[in-house]
Design a protein around this motif. Structure first.
Motif, PDB file in Angstrom:
ATOM      1  N   ALA A   1       0.760  -1.741  -0.007  1.00  0.00           N
ATOM      2  CA  ALA A   1       0.065   0.166   0.198  1.00  0.00           C
ATOM      3  C   ALA A   1       0.712   1.284   0.166  1.00  0.00           C
ATOM      4  CB  ALA A   1      -0.862  -0.081   1.608  1.00  0.00           C
ATOM      5  N   PHE A   2       0.754   1.794  -0.535  1.00  0.00           N
ATOM      6  CA  PHE A   2       1.568   3.646  -0.751  1.00  0.00           C
ATOM      7  C   PHE A   2       0.226   4.957  -1.032  1.00  0.00           C
ATOM      8  CE2 PHE A   2       4.121   0.151  -2.501  1.00  0.00           C
ATOM      9  CZ  PHE A   2       4.659   0.318  -1.924  1.00  0.00           C
ATOM     10  N   VAL A   3       0.399   6.103  -0.351  1.00  0.00           N
ATOM     11  CA  VAL A   3      -0.789   7.240  -0.540  1.00  0.00           C
ATOM     12  C   VAL A   3       0.194   8.125  -0.963  1.00  0.00           C
ATOM     13  CG1 VAL A   3      -2.241   6.275   1.191  1.00  0.00           C
ATOM     14  CG2 VAL A   3      -0.444   7.913   1.971  1.00  0.00           C
ATOM     15  N   HIS A   4      -0.550   9.191  -1.572  1.00  0.00           N
ATOM     16  CA  HIS A   4       0.057   9.880  -2.072  1.00  0.00           C
ATOM     17  C   HIS A   4      -0.601  11.237  -2.696  1.00  0.00           C
ATOM     18  CE1 HIS A   4       3.482  12.994  -4.154  1.00  0.00           C
ATOM     19  NE2 HIS A   4       2.568  12.984  -4.887  1.00  0.00           N
ATOM     20  N   GLY A   5      -1.515  12.770  -1.341  1.00  0.00           N
ATOM     21  CA  GLY A   5      -1.982  13.332  -2.488  1.00  0.00           C
ATOM     22  C   GLY A   5      -3.686  13.028  -2.217  1.00  0.00           C
ATOM     23  N   ASP A   6      -3.784  12.877  -3.713  1.00  0.00           N
ATOM     24  CA  ASP A   6      -5.376  12.407  -3.410  1.00  0.00           C
ATOM     25  C   ASP A   6      -5.489  10.782  -3.957  1.00  0.00           C
ATOM     26  OD1 ASP A   6      -5.089  12.306  -6.160  1.00  0.00           O
ATOM     27  OD2 ASP A   6      -5.984  13.980  -6.780  1.00  0.00           O
ATOM     28  N   THR A   7      -4.324  10.457  -4.180  1.00  0.00           N
ATOM     29  CA  THR A   7      -4.107   8.378  -4.938  1.00  0.00           C
ATOM     30  C   THR A   7      -3.564   7.713  -3.569  1.00  0.00           C
ATOM     31  OG1 THR A   7      -3.741   9.348  -7.145  1.00  0.00           O
ATOM     32  CG2 THR A   7      -3.030   7.217  -6.545  1.00  0.00           C
ATOM     33  N   ALA A   8      -4.760   6.997  -3.890  1.00  0.00           N
ATOM     34  CA  ALA A   8      -4.308   5.399  -2.935  1.00  0.00           C
ATOM     35  C   ALA A   8      -4.101   4.343  -4.001  1.00  0.00           C
ATOM     36  CB  ALA A   8      -5.437   5.013  -2.640  1.00  0.00           C
ATOM     37  N   ALA A   9      -2.488   3.742  -3.443  1.00  0.00           N
ATOM     38  CA  ALA A   9      -2.305   3.550  -4.561  1.00  0.00           C
ATOM     39  C   ALA A   9      -1.103   1.421  -4.102  1.00  0.00           C
ATOM     40  CB  ALA A   9      -0.633   3.270  -5.601  1.00  0.00           C
ATOM     41  N   ALA A  10      -0.649   1.076  -4.846  1.00  0.00           N
ATOM     42  CA  ALA A  10      -1.046  -0.742  -4.678  1.00  0.00           C
ATOM     43  C   ALA A  10      -0.239  -1.486  -5.529  1.00  0.00           C
ATOM     44  CB  ALA A  10      -1.817  -1.267  -3.849  1.00  0.00           C
ATOM     45  N   VAL A  11       0.920  -1.866  -5.042  1.00  0.00           N
ATOM     46  CA  VAL A  11       1.350  -3.110  -5.686  1.00  0.00           C
ATOM     47  C   VAL A  11       0.558  -4.444  -5.924  1.00  0.00           C
ATOM     48  CG1 VAL A  11       3.910  -4.078  -6.718  1.00  0.00           C
ATOM     49  CG2 VAL A  11       3.586  -2.223  -6.001  1.00  0.00           C
ATOM     50  N   ARG A  12       0.398  -4.921  -6.418  1.00  0.00           N
ATOM     51  CA  ARG A  12      -0.162  -6.517  -5.942  1.00  0.00           C
ATOM     52  C   ARG A  12       0.159  -7.141  -6.869  1.00  0.00           C
ATOM     53  NH1 ARG A  12      -6.689  -5.620  -7.698  1.00  0.00           N
ATOM     54  NH2 ARG A  12      -6.980  -8.106  -7.015  1.00  0.00           N
ATOM     55  N   TRP A  13       0.037  -8.351  -6.277  1.00  0.00           N
ATOM     56  CA  TRP A  13      -0.168  -9.997  -6.711  1.00  0.00           C
ATOM     57  C   TRP A  13       0.130 -11.129  -5.710  1.00  0.00           C
ATOM     58  CZ3 TRP A  13       2.036  -6.941  -2.394  1.00  0.00           C
ATOM     59  CH2 TRP A  13       2.587  -8.290  -1.018  1.00  0.00           C
ATOM     60  N   SER A  14       0.624 -11.990  -6.168  1.00  0.00           N
ATOM     61  CA  SER A  14       0.063 -13.532  -5.361  1.00  0.00           C
ATOM     62  C   SER A  14       0.765 -13.643  -5.212  1.00  0.00           C
ATOM     63  CB  SER A  14      -1.242 -14.507  -6.856  1.00  0.00           C
ATOM     64  OG  SER A  14      -1.438 -15.313  -6.332  1.00  0.00           O
ATOM     65  N   GLU A  15       0.694 -14.916  -4.616  1.00  0.00           N
ATOM     66  CA  GLU A  15       2.219 -15.319  -3.459  1.00  0.00           C
ATOM     67  C   GLU A  15       1.757 -16.864  -4.061  1.00  0.00           C
ATOM     68  OE1 GLU A  15       5.182 -15.201  -0.964  1.00  0.00           O
ATOM     69  OE2 GLU A  15       4.942 -13.340  -2.237  1.00  0.00           O
ATOM     70  N   THR A  16       1.660 -17.282  -4.843  1.00  0.00           N
ATOM     71  CA  THR A  16       1.090 -18.565  -5.229  1.00  0.00           C
ATOM     72  C   THR A  16       1.057 -19.018  -6.455  1.00  0.00           C
ATOM     73  OG1 THR A  16      -1.869 -18.522  -4.502  1.00  0.00           O
ATOM     74  CG2 THR A  16      -0.912 -20.852  -5.829  1.00  0.00           C
ATOM     75  N   PRO A  17       2.574 -19.561  -6.185  1.00  0.00           N
ATOM     76  CA  PRO A  17       3.176 -20.148  -7.823  1.00  0.00           C
ATOM     77  C   PRO A  17       2.935 -20.469  -8.223  1.00  0.00           C
ATOM     78  CG  PRO A  17       3.665 -20.849  -5.655  1.00  0.00           C
ATOM     79  CD  PRO A  17       3.244 -20.071  -5.100  1.00  0.00           C
ATOM     80  N   ALA A  18       2.503 -20.614 -10.154  1.00  0.00           N
ATOM     81  CA  ALA A  18       2.023 -20.998 -10.371  1.00  0.00           C
ATOM     82  C   ALA A  18       2.468 -20.492 -11.854  1.00  0.00           C
ATOM     83  CB  ALA A  18       0.658 -21.448 -10.239  1.00  0.00           C
ATOM     84  N   ALA A  19       2.200 -21.878 -12.896  1.00  0.00           N
ATOM     85  CA  ALA A  19       2.498 -20.941 -14.302  1.00  0.00           C
ATOM     86  C   ALA A  19       1.785 -19.850 -14.542  1.00  0.00           C
ATOM     87  CB  ALA A  19       2.295 -22.395 -15.473  1.00  0.00           C
ATOM     88  N   SER A  20       0.757 -19.621 -14.318  1.00  0.00           N
ATOM     89  CA  SER A  20      -0.428 -18.753 -14.618  1.00  0.00           C
ATOM     90  C   SER A  20      -0.663 -17.466 -14.027  1.00  0.00           C
ATOM     91  CB  SER A  20      -1.985 -19.175 -15.485  1.00  0.00           C
ATOM     92  OG  SER A  20      -2.071 -19.966 -13.306  1.00  0.00           O
ATOM     93  N   SER A  21       0.185 -17.509 -13.000  1.00  0.00           N
ATOM     94  CA  SER A  21       0.249 -15.998 -11.964  1.00  0.00           C
ATOM     95  C   SER A  21       1.009 -15.555 -12.713  1.00  0.00           C
ATOM     96  CB  SER A  21       1.507 -16.492 -11.044  1.00  0.00           C
ATOM     97  OG  SER A  21       1.246 -17.139  -9.778  1.00  0.00           O
ATOM     98  N   GLU A  22      -0.343 -13.862 -12.492  1.00  0.00           N
ATOM     99  CA  GLU A  22      -0.056 -12.780 -13.144  1.00  0.00           C
ATOM    100  C   GLU A  22       1.174 -12.339 -11.919  1.00  0.00           C
ATOM    101  OE1 GLU A  22      -2.482  -9.022 -14.298  1.00  0.00           O
ATOM    102  OE2 GLU A  22      -3.465 -10.180 -13.056  1.00  0.00           O
TER     103      GLU A  22
END
Length: 220
Positions: free
Chosen positions: A101-122
């Motif tokens: 999670a991150f915030v700056h000014g009027d923006t709530a931001a996120a780096v998103r990911w999955s901790e499930t390792p798989a060939a199809s993991s984004e």
């Protein structure tokens, strides 16, 4: 209230993105029949409210490549003077459930990911949210994302979506331009504000999905 995903109400593209192209193809005859008969095909339950758990500070990433990407994206946000608010886990959402999670000014931001390792993991991607002070433009919030996967199911029509390629820097610049088109945003100062921004997006989408019949109320 418990909600259940109605697979018959999804488009073919949405279904393929949610359960995979092969699985969607196998279910196509049953779903086509259900649509013709006006029947629902129940999928997994969906929690209507977005809930977050704060996670411990550690090295995250399902793979070495993902861990490196997380560091890069987080570092870019900090270079842009975003305030880091730690790692969080979102319960029962569709897609990547881990957030930096991150915030700056009027923006709530996120780096998103999955901790499930798989060939199809984004691979890790970023999202930026700004809640608008008024809806004069017809939109309630602006969402910018670098995910190569389209939002599924389709988001509420009151969400102005900007899809970009690149990292946090490119997303930030695109997001500022999009917010400027639609109005002024509400200040984001802390974890509570950050959670509220993503919860608002969730509420808007749940309302839209319910109107479409994508979500059905289940009697407990």
């Amino acid at each position: 209230m418990a909600l259940t995903l109605n697979l018959a109400a999804l488009t073919s593209e949405e279904l393929a993105r949610l359960i995979g192209a092969d699985a969607a193809q196998k279910r196509l005859p049953d779903l086509t029949r259900a649509r013709m008969e006006g029947k629902a095909v129940l999928g997994p339950d969906i929690e209507p409210e977005l809930r977050f758990d704060e996670l411990e500070a550690r090295e995250w990433g399902a793979t070495i490549e993902h861990a490196r990407r997380l560091k890069t994206l987080a570092g870019e946000f900090e270079a842009l003077e975003y305030t880091p608010l730690g790692a969080h886990y979102a319960h029962a959402i569709l897609g990547a459930r881990h957030f930096l999670a991150f915030v700056h000014g009027d923006t709530a931001a996120a780096v998103r990911w999955s901790e499930t390792p798989a060939a199809s993991s984004e691979a890790p991607f970023v999202q930026l949210l700004t809640l608008l002070k008024d809806r004069a433009s017809g939109f309630a919030l602006v969402l910018t994302t670098t995910s190569p996967q389209p939002l599924t199911p389709a988001p509420n029509e009151e969400v102005a979506v900007r899809l970009v390629t690149g990292g946090s820097q490119e997303a930030h610049e695109a997001h500022r331009a999009e917010v400027a088109r639609h109005g002024r945003g509400l200040k984001q100062a802390n974890v509570r504000d950050w959670q509220n921004a993503f919860a608002t997006l969730r509420d808007l989408n749940v309302a839209a999905w319910t109107r479409r019949g994508v979500l059905l109320e289940r009697v407990v």
